[in-house]
Design a protein around this motif. Structure first.
Motif, PDB file in Angstrom:
ATOM      1  N   ALA A  91      11.094   6.977  -6.742  1.00  0.00           N
ATOM      2  CA  ALA A  91      10.483   7.094  -5.689  1.00  0.00           C
ATOM      3  C   ALA A  91       8.579   7.839  -6.178  1.00  0.00           C
ATOM      4  O   ALA A  91       8.568   8.546  -6.910  1.00  0.00           O
ATOM      5  CB  ALA A  91      10.980   8.142  -5.090  1.00  0.00           C
ATOM      6  N   GLY A  92       7.754   6.845  -5.985  1.00  0.00           N
ATOM      7  CA  GLY A  92       6.257   7.277  -5.848  1.00  0.00           C
ATOM      8  C   GLY A  92       5.038   5.755  -5.247  1.00  0.00           C
ATOM      9  O   GLY A  92       5.787   5.270  -4.628  1.00  0.00           O
ATOM     10  N   LEU A  93       4.189   6.941  -5.474  1.00  0.00           N
ATOM     11  CA  LEU A  93       3.312   6.051  -5.138  1.00  0.00           C
ATOM     12  C   LEU A  93       2.591   4.765  -5.951  1.00  0.00           C
ATOM     13  O   LEU A  93       3.192   4.579  -7.251  1.00  0.00           O
ATOM     14  CB  LEU A  93       1.612   6.942  -5.043  1.00  0.00           C
ATOM     15  N   VAL A  94       1.656   3.696  -5.500  1.00  0.00           N
ATOM     16  CA  VAL A  94       1.824   2.729  -5.978  1.00  0.00           C
ATOM     17  C   VAL A  94       0.895   2.404  -6.953  1.00  0.00           C
ATOM     18  O   VAL A  94       0.428   3.274  -6.710  1.00  0.00           O
ATOM     19  CB  VAL A  94       0.731   1.417  -5.147  1.00  0.00           C
ATOM     20  N   SER A 102      11.028   1.651  -4.204  1.00  0.00           N
ATOM     21  CA  SER A 102      10.819   0.682  -2.896  1.00  0.00           C
ATOM     22  C   SER A 102       9.601   2.106  -2.363  1.00  0.00           C
ATOM     23  O   SER A 102       9.486   3.064  -2.643  1.00  0.00           O
ATOM     24  CB  SER A 102      12.098   1.196  -1.693  1.00  0.00           C
ATOM     25  N   SER A 103       8.809   1.192  -2.294  1.00  0.00           N
ATOM     26  CA  SER A 103       7.600   1.884  -1.305  1.00  0.00           C
ATOM     27  C   SER A 103       8.160   2.541  -0.199  1.00  0.00           C
ATOM     28  O   SER A 103       7.497   3.917   0.392  1.00  0.00           O
ATOM     29  CB  SER A 103       6.097   0.888  -1.103  1.00  0.00           C
ATOM     30  N   GLU A 104       8.900   2.246   0.381  1.00  0.00           N
ATOM     31  CA  GLU A 104       9.279   2.598   1.607  1.00  0.00           C
ATOM     32  C   GLU A 104      10.460   4.402   1.696  1.00  0.00           C
ATOM     33  O   GLU A 104      11.565   3.728   0.817  1.00  0.00           O
ATOM     34  CB  GLU A 104      10.036   1.685   2.819  1.00  0.00           C
ATOM     35  N   LEU A 147       1.029  -1.068   0.241  1.00  0.00           N
ATOM     36  CA  LEU A 147       0.123   0.003  -0.133  1.00  0.00           C
ATOM     37  C   LEU A 147       0.624   1.480   0.067  1.00  0.00           C
ATOM     38  O   LEU A 147       2.395   1.137   0.580  1.00  0.00           O
ATOM     39  CB  LEU A 147      -0.901   0.089   1.155  1.00  0.00           C
ATOM     40  N   ASP A 148       0.178   2.615  -0.563  1.00  0.00           N
ATOM     41  CA  ASP A 148       0.870   3.626  -0.514  1.00  0.00           C
ATOM     42  C   ASP A 148       0.535   4.216   0.475  1.00  0.00           C
ATOM     43  O   ASP A 148      -0.395   3.742   1.055  1.00  0.00           O
ATOM     44  CB  ASP A 148       0.290   4.342  -2.129  1.00  0.00           C
TER      45      ASP A 148
END
Length: 513
Positions: free
Chosen positions: A294-297, A461-463, A177-178
């Motif tokens: 880097a970015g949202l889902v 990475s989502s983190e 999840l973002d």
């Protein structure tokens, strides 16, 4: 007689479970109160998954007792647990990909009359559940297999909430999840607990535990080494020490000096685009450099990596390695040129789960061990053994089935495959998803080591702390286009979130990186 309001909804006492050669649980105690978020922490292999499978009725304990609302119970099957009010959302989602969203949500308890499913009621109930979860845009008639990883997670949550639940187990629910969706997840958890529903929450993200948790139980080597710790006030260092048995630094390895700017890029992407997924972009990665996306889902991050790797065919642009253009949409051409991919879903996309560690490590290098059409198994095994020792993969057993390894060691097996192949460019998609804090530190050190040895790394990475802590440069993506490029040391989490979520018009780094 009804239980007092503050009595546990669930009590597990002395739970023991042994598999051939392994004692997965060794006398574990756990109690969960109504309306609380009880966090279950531990490294991969600590026993968390086994404990929740006992709780969900998927495994039967060898010893111990389970009480539900103060009364002893035997959870002989998942249906028994469901009937009591226990719902489980597993990390490895168990949806039937060929069925619709609505059919998955109500699988096993479809509304029916005279043996016929009431389709309108099925759809209406699903629409209501998806709206409650903050995702009314998901079509109940769409097949589950066509959804993104985040979409499938939402459907799995809707399935859990389609039952009358008293306790819900969430195993790494935020992994795909973002940030906006994590906020929505926590809203749902807060609503559930306000209604008296108990939540057992498993996550490797310690910041989440502080934010949403009430109490913490820590497992290590199949035992509960701490029970009922206050989630918001227990020092992180104490939790990590309990999980690992040692102090683990919560910082990333020191960032070395950036590679010389005049060094020729090993990877060059020119005008690469894929209609409906991401707009034309340019990027370069030099030997020894780590570049982060880097970015949202849904921003196109994984799609870019897969297109660079040849798993998706671009609609425009080209990929060059050492100045030579690759054949579009060809994984074989990419691998031959020196690219390697550690995919987002390593179990589904990156590993041969039923095969040994050896076969997983050598899968992309088998011609190297071929002699006159015959496979030299001794040479193959020796090469795999050397690779897993080099990466400190545990256990040091090349014949072990890869499915039995922890998440961190499975990821090492994927990386060992590409190191054995001698890859020049390593594409990392969510490299620490589902990996515990101790193994994360090892993987961070390993990625930095590979870069120091001259490997070019492109990281998704989502983190955000992971991207900013590992990368030398960062490209920020929003809705399929690069909206900003900067040295990682000049960015903050707040700045990146502003760029990806607030609709900033700052395009200063859009063109070339």
């Amino acid at each position: 007689m009804a239980s007092p309001p503050d009595a546990p909804v669930l009590t597990m006492t002395g739970i023991t479970k042994t598999f051939p050669g392994v004692r997965a649980l060794d006398g574990v105690d756990l109690d969960v109160l109504p309306g609380e978020v009880h966090c279950l922490l531990g490294q991969n292999g600590a026993g968390k998954s086994t404990l929740i499978k006992v709780l969900s009725g998927a495994h039967q304990p060898d010893e111990g007792q389970i009480s539900w609302l103060g009364e002893p119970v035997r959870l002989t099957s998942p249906s028994t647990a469901t009937a009591l009010g226990v719902a489980t959302i597993y990390q490895e989602l168990d949806l039937v990909e060929g069925l619709s969203v609505a059919e998955n949500v109500h699988l096993g308890h479809e509304p029916a009359v005279g043996g016929f499913v009431r389709s309108r009621q099925l759809r209406a109930s699903t629409v209501q559940l998806l709206a409650r979860l903050g995702h009314p845009e998901i079509d109940p008639g769409r097949t589950a297999g066509s959804l993104s990883a985040a979409g499938r997670q939402i459907v799995s949550m809707a399935r859990a909430l389609s039952h009358e639940v008293r306790l819900i187990v969430m195993d790494e629910p935020s992994a795909v999840l973002d940030p906006d969706e994590v906020d929505n997840l926590f809203r749902i958890v807060t609503e559930l607990t306000a209604d008296g529903v108990a939540v057992v929450y498993i996550s490797h993200r310690l910041a989440e535990i502080r934010r949403i948790g009430d109490r913490v139980t820590v497992l290590k080597d199949g035992r509960a080494v701490a029970r009922g710790l206050p989630a918001r006030t227990t020092p992180t260092s104490e939790v990590v020490a309990l999980m690992t048995g040692r102090d683990v630094a919560q910082t990333f390895p020191a960032r070395p000096a950036a590679p010389p700017a005049d060094r020729e890029p090993v990877l060059r992407v020119e005008g690469l685009a894929r209609r409906g997924e991401f707009e034309p972009l340019d990027l370069t990665v030099r030997p020894g450099e780590i570049v982060g996306l880097a970015g949202l889902v849904g921003s196109g991050r994984s799609e870019i990596l897969e297109t660079v790797y040849g798993a998706r065919r671009p609609t425009a642009g080209r990929v060059l390695v050492d100045g030579r253009a690759l054949r579009p949409g060809s994984v074989i051409a990419a691998v031959r040129a020196g690219l390697g991919l550690a995919p987002e879903e390593r179990k589904a996309q990156g590993l041969l789960l039923l095969e040994s560690v050896t076969r997983n490590v050598t899968a992309s290098s088998l011609p190297r061990f071929s002699r006159g059409g015959w496979l030299d198994r001794a040479a193959e095994r020796a090469a795999a053994h050397a690779a897993i020792r080099d990466l400190s993969l545990h256990p040091d057993d090349p014949d072990r089935p890869v499915r039995t390894l922890s998440g961190g060691n499975q990821q090492k097996a994927v990386l060992a495959r590409w190191l054995l192949r001698g890859c020049k460019v390593l594409l990392l998609d969510e490299p620490t998803r589902g990996v515990d804090v101790g193994a994360r530190a090892e993987l961070y050190t390993l990625v930095r080591r590979l870069a120091a040895e001259g490997v070019a790394v492109l990281l998704v990475s989502s983190e955000l702390p992971e991207v900013l802590g590992l990368a030398d440069r960062v490209l920020v993506l929003r809705e399929g286009r690069v909206v900003h490029t900067a040295d990682a040391g000049t960015l903050t989490e707040h700045r990146v979130l502003d760029l990806v979520m607030e609709g900033s018009s700052d395009l200063e780094g859009r063109s070339t990186c």
